[in-house]
Design an enzyme around this catalytic site. Structure first.
Site, PDB file in Angstrom:
ATOM      1  N   GLU A  57     -11.106 -64.221 -16.590  1.00 50.57           N
ATOM      2  CA  GLU A  57     -11.079 -63.189 -17.639  1.00 50.57           C
ATOM      3  C   GLU A  57      -9.813 -62.401 -17.383  1.00 50.57           C
ATOM      4  OE1 GLU A  57     -10.787 -60.112 -19.419  1.00 50.57           O
ATOM      5  OE2 GLU A  57     -12.453 -59.191 -18.337  1.00 50.57           O
ATOM      6  N   LYS A  79     -13.952 -60.329  -3.416  1.00 51.68           N
ATOM      7  CA  LYS A  79     -12.800 -59.546  -2.976  1.00 51.68           C
ATOM      8  C   LYS A  79     -12.483 -58.514  -4.056  1.00 51.68           C
ATOM      9  CE  LYS A  79      -8.501 -59.603  -3.805  1.00 51.68           C
ATOM     10  NZ  LYS A  79      -8.150 -58.161  -3.709  1.00 51.68           N
ATOM     11  N   PRO A  80     -12.813 -57.234  -3.814  1.00 51.34           N
ATOM     12  CA  PRO A  80     -12.393 -56.205  -4.760  1.00 51.34           C
ATOM     13  C   PRO A  80     -10.904 -55.916  -4.607  1.00 51.34           C
ATOM     14  CG  PRO A  80     -13.520 -55.204  -2.896  1.00 51.34           C
ATOM     15  CD  PRO A  80     -13.582 -56.694  -2.681  1.00 51.34           C
ATOM     16  N   GLU A 129       1.341 -56.516 -22.169  1.00 51.72           N
ATOM     17  CA  GLU A 129       0.231 -55.608 -21.889  1.00 51.72           C
ATOM     18  C   GLU A 129       0.718 -54.439 -21.041  1.00 51.72           C
ATOM     19  OE1 GLU A 129      -4.463 -56.061 -20.805  1.00 51.72           O
ATOM     20  OE2 GLU A 129      -3.049 -57.254 -19.636  1.00 51.72           O
ATOM     21  N   CYS A 168      -8.564 -54.006 -20.649  1.00 51.65           N
ATOM     22  CA  CYS A 168      -8.000 -55.242 -21.198  1.00 51.65           C
ATOM     23  C   CYS A 168      -8.324 -55.427 -22.678  1.00 51.65           C
ATOM     24  CB  CYS A 168      -8.467 -56.448 -20.393  1.00 51.65           C
ATOM     25  SG  CYS A 168     -10.249 -56.582 -20.217  1.00 51.65           S
TER      26      CYS A 168
END
Length: 508
Positions: free
Chosen positions: A278, A204-205, A410, A312
């Site tokens: 990740e 699933k993109p 972030e 990231c």
């Protein structure tokens, strides 16, 4: 001291001009777009459901549509992967390797299209998209070789009269969820080792950036047996959630946010499936007083602002010794001032493109605004750029106090924060004082200090006098809130396979 204690502290908040492309043909013609349906069992299909617009982040205009998949679409894709898994897993390494090499060649042959499609979908400068495509090709070629050279514990008698053999087997069906910042490359980081290890998959993109994954499926459909690779587009809360909970999915692998990783891990726990995560990062850049400050600043021009900071592992959090903070800030601001901002077609030298969506654009600007209200000084940038498009000026935030929101969370945009430290122990303590641990870098000319610092920083990758240099042969993954599992390298093949011990009694 803080950086602003000096009246000569570097500041340049002049907004750069956005270079716009001259009126010309679009990046991607309509006939070059992939089919909009899901790719299941070797063909494209659409089984109802909503359609979602694909937005060009440089113009804010829709130029394509994708289908928002349902749980039924996921079930159909998993069923196809189940049917294909035995035959694919039984292929000998040489046969799977040859198919992976054919995939690499196919991407190479159509690389220009993939570059343009990725830039249209995400707004990336061509330099970033070209690197993505080249790295995608390299990932498949590496895994094609690596799967033929895996190593394991030597066979032998570890108990008298009993021969032990250690086998590496495929897991079965792997569910994959990939992010919007590197749609093609993050798909390749998952697809290549998953297929190399003998698994089938459903991917699933991100719903906002699905085009290159769909195009990949279209252009490799004649190379892979039906059902080996399946693509279902749609929202994480629907498609991703169903993959994570599906009883016939043996592993779920996700690259995404910490929140998404927690949700996937919770859902996967119900069926005790393997999980590969990740997740996010907040990479500290520790600049000691003996560092080559000019070289460090030149390196951060790329390492901090590559892909507009939507990375990231980006060098987004600088910790610099107080005695050299003013000088280093001046060097970094000088580099930031030179960054060309613009649309992909505005020139091959463009380094900064737009953020990928309006929601993310608003999020990044919110972090900057709150930092300024809290007394953080804007040394460079610090503002949105005139539209259309989701452009934010490359930004350096100075005088950032310990524990500030902008230094702990972030931001995932073209924003670098600057903090100071007084001694080496404080530098390491501050570097580790975030809930994630994906990447970091250390800058010093002292070899002993570099080894000491790298050993104490809690991150999966630590560079010395460099940052954001990635090799396909080396593992990539993090500690703490950055997740677990490793992409790239032989370690990825280990993640996507299982060990079996077979013991033979050969006593006579």
């Amino acid at each position: 001291m803080t950086i602003s204690d000096s009246t000569t502290a570097a500041t340049d908040t002049a907004a750069p001009a956005i270079r716009r492309a001259p009126d010309a043909a679009p990046l991607v013609r309509a006939e070059e777009l992939p089919p909009s349906g899901h790719f299941i069992d070797g063909t494209f299909r659409a089984q109802g459901g909503e359609l979602a617009d694909v937005i060009d982040p440089t113009s804010e205009n829709a130029f394509a549509q994708i289908h928002l998949g349902t749980a039924d679409d996921v079930d159909a894709a998993v069923s196809a992967a189940l049917r294909a898994k035995e035959a694919w897993g039984r292929l000998v390494p040489k046969e799977r390797a040859e198919l992976l090499l054919k995939i690499a060649d196919r991407v190479s042959e159509t690389s220009d299209l993939f570059v343009r499609l990725e830039s249209a979908d995400t707004g990336k400068p061509f330099a970033v998209s070209r690197d993505d495509v080249e790295s995608t090709i390299d990932t498949f070629r590496f895994m094609a070789g690596a799967l033929r050279a895996t190593t394991s514990m030597a066979a032998g008698d570890y108990v008298e009269d009993h021969l032990s053999l250690i086998l590496r087997e495929p897991l079965g069906v792997v569910g994959v969820v990939t992010p919007w910042n590197y749609p093609l490359l993050m798909a390749a980081w998952k697809i290549a080792p998953i297929l190399a290890a003998g698994n089938t998959l459903v991917i699933k993109p991100a719903e906002q950036t699905s085009l290159t994954t769909l195009k990949f499926a279209e252009l490799t459909a004649d190379l892979l047996p039906a059902g080996v690779l399946n693509v279902v587009t749609g929202k994480g809360s629907v498609v991703g959630a169903r993959l994570a909970e599906h009883p016939d999915v043996d592993m779920i692998a996700l690259t995404g946010s910490v929140g998404s990783g927690k949700a996937v891990a919770r859902a996967a726990a119900e069926t005790l499936k393997r999980v590969h995560l990740e997740l996010g990062g907040k990479a500290p850049v520790v600049v000691f007083k003996d560092a080559d400050l000019k070289a460090a600043a030149e390196s951060l021009r790329t390492a901090s602002f590559w892909n507009s900071g939507q990375e990231c592992g980006a060098a987004c959090r600088v910790l610099v010794h107080e005695s050299v903070a003013e000088e280093f800030t001046a060097h970094l601001v000088d580099q930031v001032r030179q960054l060309p901002v613009g649309e992909p077609l505005a020139g091959d030298d463009i380094e900064i493109g737009p953020l990928f969506s309006k929601a993310h654009y608003d999020r990044v600007l919110g972090y900057i605004d709150r930092a300024v209200k809290d007394g953080v000084r804007v040394a460079a940038g610090g503002s949105a750029l005139p539209g259309p498009g989701y452009f934010v000026a490359p930004t350096v935030l100075a005088d950032v106090p310990e524990g500030a929101e902008c230094a702990r969370e972030e931001i995932f945009g073209p924003v670098v924060t600057m903090e100071t430290f007084a001694d080496d122990d404080e530098a390491i303590r501050r570097a580790n004082d975030v809930p994630v641990g994906l990447a970091a870098s250390v800058w010093t000319e002292n070899a002993r200090l570099s080894h000491w610092a790298a050993a104490r920083i809690d991150a999966g990758t630590v560079w010395v006098n460099s940052h954001l240099v990635i090799a396909t042969e080396a593992p990539w993954g993090g500690f703490k809130g950055s997740g677990y599992g490793r992409d790239l390298s032989l370690y990825a093949l280990d993640d996507y396979s299982r060990t079996k011990h077979v013991m033979h009694n050969h006593a006579r």
